[in-house]
Design a protein around this motif. Structure first.
Motif, PDB file in Angstrom:
ATOM      1  N   SER A   1       0.303  65.327  86.100  1.00  0.00           N
ATOM      2  CA  SER A   1       1.427  64.634  85.035  1.00  0.00           C
ATOM      3  C   SER A   1       2.172  65.755  84.184  1.00  0.00           C
ATOM      4  O   SER A   1       1.699  66.939  84.299  1.00  0.00           O
TER       5      SER A   1
ATOM      6  N   THR B   1       8.602  61.304  77.008  1.00  0.00           N
ATOM      7  CA  THR B   1       7.381  62.164  77.475  1.00  0.00           C
ATOM      8  C   THR B   1       7.549  63.348  76.799  1.00  0.00           C
ATOM      9  O   THR B   1       6.697  63.993  76.238  1.00  0.00           O
TER      10      THR B   1
ATOM     11  N   ASN C   1       4.752  64.588  73.970  1.00  0.00           N
ATOM     12  CA  ASN C   1       3.664  65.906  74.389  1.00  0.00           C
ATOM     13  C   ASN C   1       4.256  67.079  73.311  1.00  0.00           C
ATOM     14  O   ASN C   1       3.175  67.665  72.824  1.00  0.00           O
TER      15      ASN C   1
ATOM     16  N   ASP D   1      13.062  64.983  81.856  1.00  0.00           N
ATOM     17  CA  ASP D   1      11.781  65.850  81.582  1.00  0.00           C
ATOM     18  C   ASP D   1      11.394  66.897  82.639  1.00  0.00           C
ATOM     19  O   ASP D   1      10.862  68.043  82.366  1.00  0.00           O
TER      20      ASP D   1
ATOM     21  N   ASN E   1      10.279  56.958  78.663  1.00  0.00           N
ATOM     22  CA  ASN E   1       9.340  57.129  77.909  1.00  0.00           C
ATOM     23  C   ASN E   1       9.080  58.180  76.917  1.00  0.00           C
ATOM     24  O   ASN E   1       7.956  58.107  76.345  1.00  0.00           O
TER      25      ASN E   1
END
Length: 449
Positions: free
Chosen positions: A144, A184, A188, A120, A182
């Motif tokens: 983050s 991610t 998102n 990511d 995850n």
């Protein structure tokens, strides 16, 4: 005077052939840009409407385009984006981010030439680069991934939802993003596509039919569950039509007479029994249009000034080249000793029903052949036979089942042959000057005891 006319005629003919080759190369080597869509009309309309809602009305969406390799997923998306850009209300009103692409795109924003976004962090850096926001991010430190992505999108805001410039995220090889930690990035992107922020549409392209099962629950809940399937569902009659369309010259071809002659020849080819047999064999093997493009490209390479029109023989020769077994070609260049070792492995596979073998077993099998035939010409020292065996290993005709350890003896490492019996026998038929007794040994159904 006649010589001058002949020279002019040859020049015109050469120009026509050059134009034909250019058109065919563009069509078969760059189908993403120049190819036509076949059997995807419904999917095209669906995807075009989806992206129009984003670019014109500011709606956020997400969708997956699912289909086997060569089914036209990238071509479909390219055609939709190309047609979308030509609309007045859409022009210059769409930002694009392409991640994990594996082919060059034909528009201003290119796909990356390789599967590069392995995590990511790398993906976010690429998003920043493609949105040209490096100067906005600068040396800022974010807590983050979500905060960083939100800041990037906020930097693009021009006002409320209706006045913000929409962004299209294209995730090629979508299933590879599932393996990111995850999930991610997916979480998102899907989350933003459901929120009332910048209009965002996420389009994923994948070969995995079970892709939804691989998504985490929180990611799946934010996905719209729109899925566009491409399955190459056309029959052989439609396949023949595709063949004709792909070979036919366009109406705007400079020399109308030559174009008419060429297209008439293509029509005759499509009705020829020999050509239909060639196409039927390919159709039953794969409906992948890239395979058809490769076949036609090989056939088209035979076109020249002295051979201006394709023939059934050209397509037969192209089919032969297209279906050539690369491993069988490697066998053609082996020594007689290496051929004997492959035959010994073939017999071991037959006797032990495909169980793995080691060099010592192969060597023993080879010795049985020598003793039976009493041939001094095949009586090599064991180190020489080992060297030949290692060469087969380097050529990847044989592979070890486990990674060899330092202490393991080379003679007893378990191996597997990567050629089947039919490949070996076919290769022996065309092997130059293959000894008769070697061919007979290969053809025998059981190993000599």
């Amino acid at each position: 005077m006649s010589k001058r006319k002949l020279k002019e005629s040859n020049a015109e003919s050469a120009e026509c052939i050059s134009q034909v080759q250019k058109i065919l190369r563009e069509r078969f080597c760059h189908p993403c840009a120049a190819g036509k869509l076949f059997g995807m009309e419904q999917q095209y309309r669906h995807l075009l409407e989806l992206l129009k809602r984003t670019t014109v009305h500011g709606e956020s969406n997400s969708a997956l385009i699912i289909g086997p390799r060569g089914s036209g997923k990238t071509a479909l998306l390219n055609h939709v984006l190309k047609d979308l850009r030509e609309m007045n209300q859409v022009r210059e009103n769409l930002l694009e981010v392409h991640l994990n692409g594996n082919c060059q795109f034909f528009m201003k924003n290119p796909f990356l030439p390789g599967l590069l976004q392995t995590n990511d962090k790398v993906a976010l850096k690429e998003i920043t680069r493609q949105l040209q926001l490096e100067n906005v991010v600068g040396d800022k430190v974010f807590g983050s991934f979500a905060e960083n992505l939100a800041f990037l999108l906020e930097a693009l805001r021009k006002g409320d939802r209706t006045s913000s410039c929409p962004i299209l995220f294209v995730l090629d090889e979508f299933d590879l993003f599932v393996h990111h930690k995850n999930q991610t990035l997916l979480y998102n992107l899907f989350d933003i596509s459901q929120s009332a922020q910048t209009p965002v549409t996420v389009i994923g392209l994948t070969c995995r039919q079970d892709i939804l099962e691989l998504l985490e629950k929180r990611v799946k809940s934010r996905f719209s569950h729109r899925q566009i399937y491409l399955m190459n569902s056309f029959d052989f009659k439609q396949y023949i039509k595709i063949f004709k369309k792909q070979l036919s010259l366009p109406a705007e071809f400079p020399d109308e007479t030559f174009a008419q002659k060429w297209n008439n020849n293509v029509q005759h080819l499509s009705e020829d029994k020999t050509v239909q047999d060639v196409l039927q064999n390919l159709f039953h093997h794969t409906k992948d249009l890239r395979s058809l493009h490769l076949l036609l490209m090989l056939a088209g390479s035979a076109v020249s000034v002295h051979h201006p029109l394709l023939t059934a023989t050209d397509l037969q020769e192209a089919s032969r080249q297209h279906s050539t077994d690369s491993k069988a070609n490697i066998v053609h260049g082996l020594s007689v000793l290496e051929i004997c070792l492959i035959i010994a492995m073939k017999h071991l596979n037959e006797v032990y029903d495909g169980e793995p073998f080691n060099f010592q077993m192969v060597y023993n099998e080879f010795q049985k052949f020598i003793q039976r035939k009493a041939h001094s010409m095949y009586n090599f020292e064991k180190p020489v036979v080992m060297k030949a065996f290692e060469h087969l290993l380097q050529l990847e005709l044989v592979k070890p089942l486990e990674r060899p350890s330092v202490r393991a003896q080379r003679e007893y490492l378990l191996m597997k042959l990567l050629l089947d019996s039919s490949q070996i026998m076919d290769a022996l038929q065309v092997y130059p000057n293959c000894p008769t007794d070697v061919k007979q040994w290969a053809a025998s159904s059981l190993s000599w005891l």
